[in-house]
Design an enzyme around this catalytic site. Sequence first.
Site, PDB file in Angstrom:
ATOM      1  N   CYS A 268      -7.535 -19.506  16.369  1.00  0.00           N
ATOM      2  CA  CYS A 268      -7.695 -20.866  16.880  1.00  0.00           C
ATOM      3  C   CYS A 268      -6.801 -21.838  16.108  1.00  0.00           C
ATOM      4  O   CYS A 268      -5.586 -21.767  16.206  1.00  0.00           O
ATOM      5  CB  CYS A 268      -9.159 -21.274  16.857  1.00  0.00           C
ATOM      6  SG  CYS A 268      -9.535 -22.699  17.930  1.00  0.00           S
TER       7      CYS A 268
ATOM      8  N   HIS B  95     -12.336 -16.623  19.492  1.00  0.00           N
ATOM      9  CA  HIS B  95     -13.367 -16.454  18.471  1.00  0.00           C
ATOM     10  C   HIS B  95     -14.193 -15.215  18.814  1.00  0.00           C
ATOM     11  O   HIS B  95     -14.519 -14.989  19.976  1.00  0.00           O
ATOM     12  CB  HIS B  95     -14.285 -17.671  18.422  1.00  0.00           C
ATOM     13  CG  HIS B  95     -13.606 -18.923  17.973  1.00  0.00           C
ATOM     14  ND1 HIS B  95     -13.189 -19.116  16.679  1.00  0.00           N
ATOM     15  CD2 HIS B  95     -13.258 -20.044  18.659  1.00  0.00           C
ATOM     16  CE1 HIS B  95     -12.620 -20.308  16.566  1.00  0.00           C
ATOM     17  NE2 HIS B  95     -12.645 -20.889  17.760  1.00  0.00           N
TER      18      HIS B  95
END
Length: 527
Positions: free
Chosen positions: A334, A462
């Site tokens: 991310c 994630h």
Amino acid sequence: MAKALMIQGTMSNAGKSLIAAGLCRIFWQDGYRVAPFKSQNMALNSYITRDGLEMGRAQVVQAEAAGVEPDVAMNPILLKPTTDVGSQVIVNGTSIGNMKAKDYFAYKKKLIPEIKKAYEKLDREYDIIVIEGAGSPAEINLKKDDIVNMGMARMAKAPVLLAGDIDRGGVFAQLYGTVALLEPEEKQMVKGLIVNKFRGDSSILEPGIRQLEALCGLPVVGVVPYMKVEIDDEDSLSSRLECSGGRTSSGTVVDIAVIRLPRISNFTDFTVFSCIPGVSLRYAGSVSQLGTPDLVILPGTKNTISDLLWMRQNGLEAAILKLADQQVPVWGICGGYQMLGERLEDMQGMEGEAGRSIAGMGLFPAKTMFEPEKARAQVEGAFSEVEGIFQELSGKSFSGYEIHMGRTVIDREHGPADTARFFHGKLEICRPLSYLLETQSQSKQMHQEGWSRGNVYGSYVHGVFDGEGIAELMVNALRRAKGLPKLEDQQFDYAAYKEQQYDRLADGLRKSLDMDAIYQILNKGIR
């Protein structure tokens, strides 16, 4: 209507989340339909539900313990700190923008209908609701407009168990002082006290407990030991994030260093590695703490540009680039993935000052532009052709979720699939890490958001390491690079491991809490 029980604490990190999770598990084991609830959560660890809505991970853990799917109604308000005095405000899973603390305190009473609506949804669907408070109910400067501690207990008509942290010391003062600062009506709602995180022989506490019960006029319903269970922590107060000073634990074979960014988020992405024998998962906040690990991970962050500048100023960026040049694998998730590109642009001030444009670390031919719309989706799919030490990931399936405000674009000048560029004076190939993105409408589209170049990897997903066999495969690749044999041939099932940990937590609480008394409190409610 569901029966409710609320767990409050004398302070942040007193163990409310873990006790709530354990009680969710116990009630589920006893045959009840159980839901967790926290009206307002402040944390940078968040999760995306099946319908693309964002909620705090603490309630996700509690939902897993309760054997139910996470629902954004379990956490209607999530505050994600962006600065020391402001947060992004997420209501019912969707961001409504950033607010300074003072502005939010003036605004939050308007959210009471949303809290009630979320709670009433769970009230209709479940037998028991385990409610978690936040911080302390005795913050006398904040009590007037409270919506998460005694204010929530009043809304839900929930009896309260108050937990204190003996590991930090002063637990008797914590519990007595908290009760003493409550209003008479609030004291009537507290039905029991819990001494949490005790190490040693609990019999030595007996004189103090008897005196505490007399002073507070409340029973101590349990002395909970300090339990070593591998369950995701909620926020930056987690002991997991304590920097190791470059030291690894005894018996370490594989050393994985996660950069301890100031605004680190979703550090639960890496818990799976700490469950594998011989792996040291540690956090590094300086060059001396980083050392020479076998794998460097750049985690997610709420402020990508600010945290990259922080690394640039303290020398961590240069140290990571040096390690990458030495073929030490680097993986960004991310915000960490965004840092690995060539440029980051925040023209609209989504992370602070508008018009900022800074150079990235230059390990990928990518540019990230921050935009108001947040990407929120669960994803599933498989790695395509992976480069470098982790090439055996090619074709492996995984699932996870995306949650980010930046849009990353790749320089495809040299072709639609692979991008050839000069890095450090040599021609190298960047390959896409493909996966199947499941949109909020449940339609499926192919996306290529993630890249590998040699031993450098990046992805927005994630939970990508949680897939069956993925973390174990990576650890075996790192062992092989050191001339060590691979782990015994059995795939590590992280989902099954987490279930075992929830059962261990429940067993520990059953032994240390007076569950008969707690069931009586639950059934009586507030009279």
